[in-house]
Design a protein around this motif. Sequence first.
Motif, PDB file in Angstrom:
ATOM      1  N   ILE A 186       0.834  -1.206   0.000  1.00  0.00           N
ATOM      2  CA  ILE A 186       0.000   0.000   0.000  1.00  0.00           C
ATOM      3  C   ILE A 186       0.869   1.257   0.000  1.00  0.00           C
ATOM      4  N   HIS A 187       2.065   1.147   0.585  1.00  0.00           N
ATOM      5  CA  HIS A 187       2.991   2.283   0.619  1.00  0.00           C
ATOM      6  C   HIS A 187       3.955   2.260  -0.575  1.00  0.00           C
ATOM      7  N   GLY A 188       3.724   1.330  -1.487  1.00  0.00           N
ATOM      8  CA  GLY A 188       4.546   1.210  -2.695  1.00  0.00           C
ATOM      9  C   GLY A 188       3.679   1.399  -3.932  1.00  0.00           C
ATOM     10  N   GLN A 189       3.848   0.498  -4.888  1.00  0.00           N
ATOM     11  CA  GLN A 189       3.123   0.612  -6.157  1.00  0.00           C
ATOM     12  C   GLN A 189       1.747  -0.052  -6.150  1.00  0.00           C
ATOM     13  N   LYS A 190       1.401  -0.775  -5.121  1.00  0.00           N
ATOM     14  CA  LYS A 190       0.082  -1.396  -4.932  1.00  0.00           C
ATOM     15  C   LYS A 190      -0.317  -2.343  -6.066  1.00  0.00           C
ATOM     16  N   ARG A 191       0.636  -3.030  -6.654  1.00  0.00           N
ATOM     17  CA  ARG A 191       0.317  -3.901  -7.794  1.00  0.00           C
ATOM     18  C   ARG A 191      -0.662  -5.002  -7.430  1.00  0.00           C
ATOM     19  N   ILE A 192      -0.432  -5.702  -6.311  1.00  0.00           N
ATOM     20  CA  ILE A 192      -1.337  -6.797  -5.939  1.00  0.00           C
ATOM     21  C   ILE A 192      -2.727  -6.258  -5.615  1.00  0.00           C
ATOM     22  N   TRP A 193      -2.773  -5.058  -5.014  1.00  0.00           N
ATOM     23  CA  TRP A 193      -4.057  -4.427  -4.706  1.00  0.00           C
ATOM     24  C   TRP A 193      -4.847  -4.203  -6.000  1.00  0.00           C
ATOM     25  N   THR A 194      -4.161  -3.736  -7.023  1.00  0.00           N
ATOM     26  CA  THR A 194      -4.807  -3.454  -8.308  1.00  0.00           C
ATOM     27  C   THR A 194      -5.273  -4.747  -8.976  1.00  0.00           C
ATOM     28  N   VAL A 195      -4.397  -5.754  -9.004  1.00  0.00           N
ATOM     29  CA  VAL A 195      -4.731  -7.026  -9.638  1.00  0.00           C
ATOM     30  C   VAL A 195      -5.949  -7.664  -8.969  1.00  0.00           C
ATOM     31  N   LEU A 196      -5.998  -7.604  -7.632  1.00  0.00           N
ATOM     32  CA  LEU A 196      -7.105  -8.219  -6.885  1.00  0.00           C
ATOM     33  C   LEU A 196      -8.304  -7.286  -6.709  1.00  0.00           C
ATOM     34  N   LYS A 197      -8.196  -6.098  -7.300  1.00  0.00           N
ATOM     35  CA  LYS A 197      -9.276  -5.100  -7.230  1.00  0.00           C
ATOM     36  C   LYS A 197      -9.679  -4.791  -5.788  1.00  0.00           C
ATOM     37  N   LYS A 198      -8.666  -4.533  -4.962  1.00  0.00           N
ATOM     38  CA  LYS A 198      -8.875  -4.203  -3.549  1.00  0.00           C
ATOM     39  C   LYS A 198      -8.493  -2.751  -3.317  1.00  0.00           C
ATOM     40  N   ASP A 199      -9.153  -2.142  -2.344  1.00  0.00           N
ATOM     41  CA  ASP A 199      -8.737  -0.837  -1.843  1.00  0.00           C
ATOM     42  C   ASP A 199      -8.904  -0.871  -0.328  1.00  0.00           C
ATOM     43  N   GLU A 200      -8.504   0.196   0.338  1.00  0.00           N
ATOM     44  CA  GLU A 200      -8.541   0.198   1.799  1.00  0.00           C
ATOM     45  C   GLU A 200      -9.956  -0.009   2.334  1.00  0.00           C
ATOM     46  N   LEU A 201     -10.943   0.575   1.690  1.00  0.00           N
ATOM     47  CA  LEU A 201     -12.315   0.454   2.166  1.00  0.00           C
ATOM     48  C   LEU A 201     -12.832  -0.980   2.031  1.00  0.00           C
ATOM     49  N   SER A 202     -12.531  -1.652   0.928  1.00  0.00           N
ATOM     50  CA  SER A 202     -12.992  -3.036   0.759  1.00  0.00           C
ATOM     51  C   SER A 202     -12.321  -3.966   1.763  1.00  0.00           C
ATOM     52  N   VAL A 203     -11.043  -3.729   2.046  1.00  0.00           N
ATOM     53  CA  VAL A 203     -10.339  -4.555   3.035  1.00  0.00           C
ATOM     54  C   VAL A 203     -10.864  -4.255   4.436  1.00  0.00           C
ATOM     55  N   LEU A 204     -11.175  -2.996   4.736  1.00  0.00           N
ATOM     56  CA  LEU A 204     -11.763  -2.651   6.025  1.00  0.00           C
ATOM     57  C   LEU A 204     -13.111  -3.344   6.193  1.00  0.00           C
ATOM     58  N   ASN A 205     -13.919  -3.348   5.155  1.00  0.00           N
ATOM     59  CA  ASN A 205     -15.220  -4.022   5.191  1.00  0.00           C
ATOM     60  C   ASN A 205     -15.047  -5.510   5.514  1.00  0.00           C
ATOM     61  N   ASP A 206     -14.119  -6.165   4.844  1.00  0.00           N
ATOM     62  CA  ASP A 206     -13.856  -7.581   5.097  1.00  0.00           C
ATOM     63  C   ASP A 206     -13.339  -7.801   6.515  1.00  0.00           C
ATOM     64  N   THR A 207     -12.488  -6.917   6.982  1.00  0.00           N
ATOM     65  CA  THR A 207     -11.917  -7.024   8.331  1.00  0.00           C
ATOM     66  C   THR A 207     -13.008  -6.940   9.387  1.00  0.00           C
ATOM     67  N   ILE A 208     -13.883  -5.964   9.256  1.00  0.00           N
ATOM     68  CA  ILE A 208     -14.975  -5.805  10.228  1.00  0.00           C
ATOM     69  C   ILE A 208     -15.896  -7.028  10.192  1.00  0.00           C
ATOM     70  N   ARG A 209     -16.219  -7.495   8.993  1.00  0.00           N
ATOM     71  CA  ARG A 209     -17.080  -8.672   8.876  1.00  0.00           C
ATOM     72  C   ARG A 209     -16.445  -9.872   9.573  1.00  0.00           C
ATOM     73  N   LYS A 210     -15.168 -10.092   9.363  1.00  0.00           N
ATOM     74  CA  LYS A 210     -14.480 -11.240   9.982  1.00  0.00           C
ATOM     75  C   LYS A 210     -14.386 -11.088  11.494  1.00  0.00           C
ATOM     76  N   LEU A 211     -14.153  -9.882  11.973  1.00  0.00           N
ATOM     77  CA  LEU A 211     -14.066  -9.667  13.417  1.00  0.00           C
ATOM     78  C   LEU A 211     -15.428  -9.818  14.100  1.00  0.00           C
ATOM     79  N   MET A 212     -16.461  -9.374  13.439  1.00  0.00           N
ATOM     80  CA  MET A 212     -17.793  -9.359  14.053  1.00  0.00           C
ATOM     81  C   MET A 212     -18.535 -10.693  13.884  1.00  0.00           C
ATOM     82  N   TYR A 213     -18.328 -11.366  12.777  1.00  0.00           N
ATOM     83  CA  TYR A 213     -19.179 -12.502  12.459  1.00  0.00           C
ATOM     84  C   TYR A 213     -18.433 -13.794  12.189  1.00  0.00           C
ATOM     85  N   ALA A 214     -17.172 -13.837  12.513  1.00  0.00           N
ATOM     86  CA  ALA A 214     -16.395 -15.068  12.254  1.00  0.00           C
ATOM     87  C   ALA A 214     -16.619 -16.110  13.315  1.00  0.00           C
TER      88      ALA A 214
END
Length: 90
Positions: free
Chosen positions: A62-90
């Motif tokens: 995320i502090h570099g070129q973010k290549r894997i983020w782009t390939v996987l179509k991820k951004d900070e908000l989508s990862v935050l959404n997944d993180t909250i879901r896993k913490l709350m409902y896992a």
Amino acid sequence: MQSKNKPRPTTCEREHIALVKQMDCGVCGAAGPSEAHEIEQGAWFTSLPLCADCHRGSFNGIHGQKRIWTVLKKDELSVLNDTIRKLMYA
């Protein structure tokens, strides 16, 4: 290492960060423990679990070129959404 530009986390925030760091990487899925990336400095509850490469890697991070983020179509908000879901409902 604690930055001089942000307040120390409270006990509740430290507990949250510890949980986030136990998670697998929110981008590539690499097995935890992970590093905690704050979307906004000092906003501890918006921390994302990232492996070292997805966090600090010069190509993938995320502090570099973010290549894997782009390939996987991820951004900070989508990862935050997944993180909250896993913490709350896992």
